[in-house]
Scaffold this motif. Structure first.
Motif, mmCIF file in Angstrom:
data_model
loop_
_atom_site.group_PDB
_atom_site.id
_atom_site.type_symbol
_atom_site.label_atom_id
_atom_site.label_comp_id
_atom_site.label_asym_id
_atom_site.label_seq_id
_atom_site.Cartn_x
_atom_site.Cartn_y
_atom_site.Cartn_z
ATOM 1 N N ASP A 185 0.810 -1.225 0.000
ATOM 2 C CA ASP A 185 0.000 0.000 0.000
ATOM 3 C C ASP A 185 0.838 1.267 0.000
ATOM 4 O O ASP A 185 0.395 2.301 -0.508
ATOM 5 C CB ASP A 185 -0.941 0.014 1.213
ATOM 6 N N VAL A 186 2.048 1.227 0.597
ATOM 7 C CA VAL A 186 2.843 2.456 0.705
ATOM 8 C C VAL A 186 3.903 2.555 -0.388
ATOM 9 O O VAL A 186 4.467 3.631 -0.604
ATOM 10 C CB VAL A 186 3.523 2.562 2.099
ATOM 11 N N LEU A 187 4.177 1.454 -1.088
ATOM 12 C CA LEU A 187 5.193 1.463 -2.127
ATOM 13 C C LEU A 187 4.695 0.655 -3.328
ATOM 14 O O LEU A 187 5.205 -0.424 -3.623
ATOM 15 C CB LEU A 187 6.503 0.872 -1.596
ATOM 16 N N PRO A 188 3.691 1.173 -4.029
ATOM 17 C CA PRO A 188 3.128 0.411 -5.146
ATOM 18 C C PRO A 188 4.117 0.275 -6.288
ATOM 19 O O PRO A 188 4.894 1.186 -6.567
ATOM 20 C CB PRO A 188 1.916 1.255 -5.561
ATOM 21 N N ALA A 189 4.107 -0.885 -6.936
ATOM 22 C CA ALA A 189 4.952 -1.101 -8.109
ATOM 23 C C ALA A 189 4.225 -0.559 -9.334
ATOM 24 O O ALA A 189 3.094 -0.965 -9.609
ATOM 25 C CB ALA A 189 5.267 -2.582 -8.280
ATOM 26 N N PRO A 190 4.838 0.346 -10.085
ATOM 27 C CA PRO A 190 4.174 0.893 -11.268
ATOM 28 C C PRO A 190 4.194 -0.093 -12.430
ATOM 29 O O PRO A 190 4.946 -1.069 -12.419
ATOM 30 C CB PRO A 190 5.017 2.129 -11.584
#
Length: 251
Positions: free
Chosen positions: A183-188
């Protein structure tokens, strides 16, 4: 937009999650691994020139289209240098005008040989056209897919060797961390710089990702599902593009 405005809030959220899952010592090791990056996602429209997958090249009429085996290479992506300079600040070591063009051999037949070099890809910088219009060129064209860009922090994928060392080999804790970071570091969908987003992607030793692209509807990459362009640390610092290499995964 301040290119570093995302950093303090995202970094604090990362630190809280990592500390909860791995403890204080591992947290410091992970935070030392943070790299800036730009994440791209497809969008309906892009203001100005922008960054795109495919599309007609924004090159001068005199531009010499790269070739492999006597055939024109395919233009996979165009990255707006001014956009990247605004998002990355001093981390952007390439020109702050024009575009970086990412080419690959059209039929994905060039041999992947990390030891001997790579003539199956080319990355070139082209200055902005005075009239801002694209030039058709003489190579294969993919339909233009506009990309929305935003600054993102990047950490090594939880299954990578770097993450394993930072966590002292605690694979269960790393797996839990990967889920907690979602949730805090989404993979683009697509990423410029940063870390590799998959431990399955072949990587040339001593290189880091320059651009990672996923196949999208409308792209014609045969059975290829993603393509990554790689650059050496020293070349990135110097803004040197002549030695870029590439790898890809097949479904």
């Amino acid at each position: 937009m301040d290119p570093t405005s995302h950093d303090s809030g995202d970094r604090a959220a990362l630190e809280e999650v990592i500390r909860t899952e791995l403890g204080a010592d591992a947290t410091e090791r992970f935070l030392d691994l943070i790299r800036p990056s730009v994440g791209f996602s497809p969008c309906a429209d892009s203001p100005g020139a922008g960054s795109t997958i495919g599309g007609p090249p924004r090159t001068p009429a005199s531009f010499e289209w790269p070739r492999y085996g006597g055939q024109p290479m395919v233009l996979l992506a165009q990255v707006d240098c001014g956009q990247m300079a605004r998002l990355l600040g001093e981390e952007w070591t390439f020109p702050d005008d024009g575009h970086l063009l990412f080419f690959h051999d059209d039929e994905f037949t060039a041999e992947l040989d990390f030891a001997l070099g790579d003539d199956g890809c080319r990355v070139v910088h082209v200055p902005a056209r005075p009239d801002g219009s694209p030039h058709e060129g003489d190579g294969p064209a993919l339909p233009a897919l506009p990309l929305e860009a935003r600054a993102l922090l990047s950490l090594p994928y939880w299954g990578s060797a770097e993450a394993d060392r930072a966590a002292d080999g605690d694979t269960l804790a790393l797996s839990n961390l990967g889920m907690a970071l979602y949730d805090v570091l989404p993979a683009p969908r697509h990423r410029l710089l940063g870390w590799c987003d998959s431990s399955d992607t072949p990587a040339p030793q001593g290189h880091r990702p320059l651009l990672q692209l996923e196949a999208e509807d409308g792209t014609d990459w045969f059975e290829v599902v993603n393509v990554s362009f790689w650059i050496r640390d020293e070349d990135l610092r110097a803004g040197e593009l002549r030695h870029v290499r590439r790898s890809y995964e097949v479904a």
